[in-house]
Each structure stands twice: as C-alpha cells, then as structure tokens.
Motif scaffolding. Structure first.
Motif, mmCIF file in Angstrom:
data_model
loop_
_atom_site.group_PDB
_atom_site.id
_atom_site.type_symbol
_atom_site.label_atom_id
_atom_site.label_comp_id
_atom_site.label_asym_id
_atom_site.label_seq_id
_atom_site.Cartn_x
_atom_site.Cartn_y
_atom_site.Cartn_z
ATOM 1 N N ALA A 32 0.841 -1.202 0.000
ATOM 2 C CA ALA A 32 0.000 0.000 0.000
ATOM 3 C C ALA A 32 0.872 1.246 0.000
ATOM 4 C CB ALA A 32 -0.924 -0.003 1.216
ATOM 5 N N ARG A 33 1.899 1.237 0.831
ATOM 6 C CA ARG A 33 2.746 2.423 0.938
ATOM 7 C C ARG A 33 3.515 2.668 -0.359
ATOM 8 N NH1 ARG A 33 7.481 3.739 5.262
ATOM 9 N NH2 ARG A 33 6.152 2.594 6.708
ATOM 10 N N ALA A 34 3.926 1.587 -0.994
ATOM 11 C CA ALA A 34 4.714 1.712 -2.229
ATOM 12 C C ALA A 34 3.850 2.051 -3.440
ATOM 13 C CB ALA A 34 5.479 0.419 -2.477
ATOM 14 N N GLY A 35 2.551 2.105 -3.260
ATOM 15 C CA GLY A 35 1.676 2.465 -4.369
ATOM 16 C C GLY A 35 1.292 1.297 -5.245
#
Lengths: 343, 137
Positions: B96-99
């Motif tokens: 999620a954080r890495a897109g």
C-alpha cells in the motif's frame, strides 16, 4: 505533549529532592535571601515535568514554573529544552501570549535539562474549558483568537531561529513521521494507507514559517476572557503554517464536540477569517484537510512512541500502555477524515 | 507450543474451575475500580488506566475469530499471496505504501477501515460512529 494533567499532590521524595536543588538554584541567581515555596507538581507530560513554585524574595513573591526534560533519546521528536527556551524568548519578544522565560538550568543546578518561566494564571483542563459556564466567552472567541495567534506566530522571521532548520520536522514533516513510525515497528494498515494518501495529495511547497506543532486545548492557558498563554513549544519546527491549522482541528482535540472543529469550540470559518484579517494568507478548507489527515498520522505515531517507551522498559507507565491501544482510535479518525467525515 | 495466540475457546478449555478468565478479569477490575474511587491525582489516573486495559483484554478475548478470518481472506485477495502467520499485515502495508495497490484504492481503503473498526471494537467500541457499531464483523 499529550500532557496528562494531575492534581497537585503531596510531594514525594523525588519532588522533595528537586525542590531542594531548585531552592539552591534560585539562591545562586537571586541571592541568599531568596527561597522557594508552595512547590506543586502541575503535570507529568510525555516529555516534561512541570513544577509550580513561588520565588519568595524580600521585595516580593513571583509565581514561576520549572520545566524539566524527562524524556531524552536520540529518536525523541521533542526539541531539547535549550532550543525551547530560545523559541520562547523569540515568541515572547514578538509579543505573543506566552510565559516570560526567566532562566535556563545549568549543570551546576544538578536539575537535568530545563528552564524556569513565569506562571500565567488561568485554566488548562479541557473538561473545565469546554463545559464551565465561566468560560463561555472564551469558547466563543477561541477560533478567532487562534487565527490571530497563528497569523502573528507565522509572521515571525524564521531567520531568528536558525537552529530549527536542522530538525527532521523542518526538513520534511511527513518523512520525519514516517521514519519514527517505522522505528516503532510500523505495520498498521490504516497508517500505511494514510501515508500513501498523504504522498499522493501533498500540497505544493510554501515558504517556511515558525510552526508551534502542538497548539491545542491542554497546551493553552485560558481565563474567562480567552486565550492568555500558549505553552509547550517542544514540537516547534519550520514548515507550512497549515500544520497548526490541521493540528488544532484534529478530532482528538475537539473532545467530543465534533461539529466544532477548532478545538471543540468554534468553526473553521472564524479561524480562516481571523488569520487573513491579521496578515495571514487566505486558507482553503481543502488545505486544512491534508493537514488534518497528516495530524492524525502524527498523533497516532506519538501514541506508538509512548507505547514503545513502555514496552522497551525505558518509561514504564500505565498511561503509555493505554496509548498503544488508543492509536487505533486515531487511525479510525484518519481514515474517516479521508472519507469525508468530521468536516 | 506455537506462536499463534490461543483462541478464546482454547483458553476456556484449559480449566473447568471458576472463576473463569472473564470472571477473573471482572474481579480484578472491580478491585482496581475501588482503588480509583479511594485515591486521587496520579494514583487515581493510573488505576483508571488499569481498568481500561483490563476491559481491552476482556473485549479482545471475547472478540470473534471470524473477524480475523475475514481479514486474512481479504488480505490474500488484495496482495495476491497468503498473509504471513507472524506478521499478517506486513505485505499489505508495504504494498500500500509503495503504491502497488493504487489500482484498487477503494478496496484498500475499505480493508484498512474494516481492520481499524475491528481494533476499535476491542479498544473502545463507543468511539465508533453509529454506522460502524453494529455492522457485521
């Protein structure tokens, strides 16, 4: 930060020892006729111990406050007392409502790191401020007064505080919080989703302002006429002034008055209007939204920090253990704010 | 022994003796509540914190394992692999954080909200908005 107000209590041996050293410290600066009296523990917050005392001299008595650092770690997000003191001096010089700095502690005082400042009479307890009829006028003025204070704070030339440029928060607030989040273990779905949302919606850069960083009820002294003191400058940094807007509107600081975003007391429109009327720039509700989401992330990370201190054994504490679980409620606020609630 | 937390059913099965775990928690909470009522200042505040923590334990023990099972299924669907037993959220958080999950953002938000609601039901269910208090686990 996250100061937990305690009622004045009977002095324990630790406080007795501090009081004895404080008495020596004032004698060193004010002469042997000076002494201290009426020592009380006001708060034991996340990073500071606050003692109230009277400085008694032949010419009269002054009510003062001792702020001592209680949490020091390489990863601490809080400014050291010496920097807080310099900020207090600058803000006081510019005429903002803050306690007047009196003296800094020195190694000879044997009182750790900290400083002494004047005491401003008034109330800090959120419950009293939000419900007592005596504070009705103060509540009605709160959002407007906050806009005035923000405008004056954000107008202070930042080159008066050059040491702040070095702090992680001054370089990139979001990156600083993400680093701390990871250092406490990370791994909270809502917070990683929040980080992604914040990265994708970053506002454009703007000139750096002096940001208080923890402006909210609990860190403000009010009397029945309104705000008379802004305390707790350990989260100050340089950056977008909108950070202060987002923080004071965070759901946690509304104390249940969700429909009154500014500290649980007033509407954003009054805050925005007073900011612009006092020299601040025009601010849109969308800008404040990003900073409210960021503030929820920051507040969740601070709660994780408290739990981390408890779990590592550095700062064992029941309230800090609670903080670890309270983070879930702030994560809820973060996602709900993104989804359009609490507007 | 395994690292997997024991289910409430398993905990209850360890002994037939009374008081059982919920009753023990209630007994200790009653005592600490009494301490809170007789104290002031920091001691009272700490006692109230202790009672809060005991209630969290009580709710977490009573929480349905169904919620966790639903979460694991959704995690597997979103990330395309079975969640780790010891760190079930790690892959989701990193992706999620890495897109990497941007293309299914609505589902990602929905999962994160569901996971948080499950947590707040344990921590302080009254904090949830009415629309999230009675929804299916």
């Amino acid at each position: 930060m996250a100061a937990q107000a305690l009622h004045p209590m009977v002095l324990d041996p630790v406080i007795e020892a501090i009081a004895a050293r404080l008495d020596a410290a004032v004698k060193r600066r004010h002469g042997s006729a000076a002494r201290i009296a009426n020592v009380q523990v006001a708060t034991l917050g996340a990073s500071n111990r606050t003692l109230l005392f009277d400085l008694v001299e032949p010419g009269g008595t002054q009510q003062l406050v001792l702020r001592q650092e209680t949490y020091r770690a390489p990863t601490s997000p809080f400014l050291p007392p010496a920097e807080q003191y310099r900020i207090l001096q600058a803000v006081h010089r510019h005429g903002l409502p803050v306690p007047e700095p009196v003296f800094e502690l020195e190694p000879a005082d044997d009182l750790e790191r900290g400083f002494v400042m004047t005491r401003i009479a008034g109330e800090t307890l959120p419950k009293t401020l939000l419900t007592d009829p005596a504070y009705a006028q103060a509540r009605a003025r709160f959002a407007t007064q906050t806009g005035e204070i923000f405008a004056r704070l954000h107008a202070i030339p930042v080159d008066e505080l050059p040491f702040l440029t070095a702090s992680a928060d001054s370089r990139d607030q979001l990156a600083a919080q993400v680093t701390r989040y990871d250092s406490y273990g990370g791994g909270h779905p809502a917070l990683d989703v929040g980080i992604r949302w914040l990265e994708r919606h970053r506002p454009p850069p703007e000139p750096a302002r002096l940001v208080h960083g923890d402006y909210r009820i609990g860190n403000l002294i009010l009397d029945p006429t309104g705000i008379v003191g802004v305390l707790d400058w350990e989260c100050a940094h340089l950056g977008s002034g909108m950070a202060d807007f987002g923080w004071v509107c965070l759901r946690s600081w509304r104390y249940g008055n969700i429909d009154r975003p500014v500290g649980g007391m007033g509407p954003r429109s009054e805050l925005q209007a007073a900011y612009a009327a006092n020299g601040g720039r025009s601010v849109s509700a969308e800008e404040i939204l990003w900073w409210e989401v960021f503030s929820a992330f920051k507040w969740a990370v601070i709660n994780m920090m408290q739990a981390d201190g408890h779990l590592r054994g550095e700062r064992r504490s029941l309230p800090f253990a609670c903080c670890g679980r309270n983070a879930s409620m702030i994560e809820y606020d973060l996602l709900m704010t993104i989804l359009g609630h609490y507007r | 022994m395994t690292d997997t937390p024991m289910s409430p059913e398993r905990l209850r099965a360890l002994t037939q003796d009374r008081p059982d775990i919920p009753e023990l928690l209630k007994t200790v909470a009653e005592f600490i509540n009494g301490v809170a009522g007789r104290s002031s200042g920091g001691e009272r505040y700490n006692a109230l914190c202790a009672v809060f923590l005991l209630k969290v334990v009580e709710r977490e023990l009573a929480a349905s394992t169904l919620a966790a099972q639903c979460q694991m299924r959704e995690l597997a669907r979103l990330t395309g692999s079975e969640p780790s037993v010891t760190e079930p959220y790690a892959a989701f958080c990193a992706s999620a954080r890495a897109g990497k999950l941007d293309a299914q953002w609505d589902a990602v938000m929905a999962f994160a909200l569901r996971q948080v609601i499950d947590k707040v039901r344990v921590t302080n269910p009254d904090y949830l908005e009415p629309m999230h208090r009675e929804a299916a686990m």
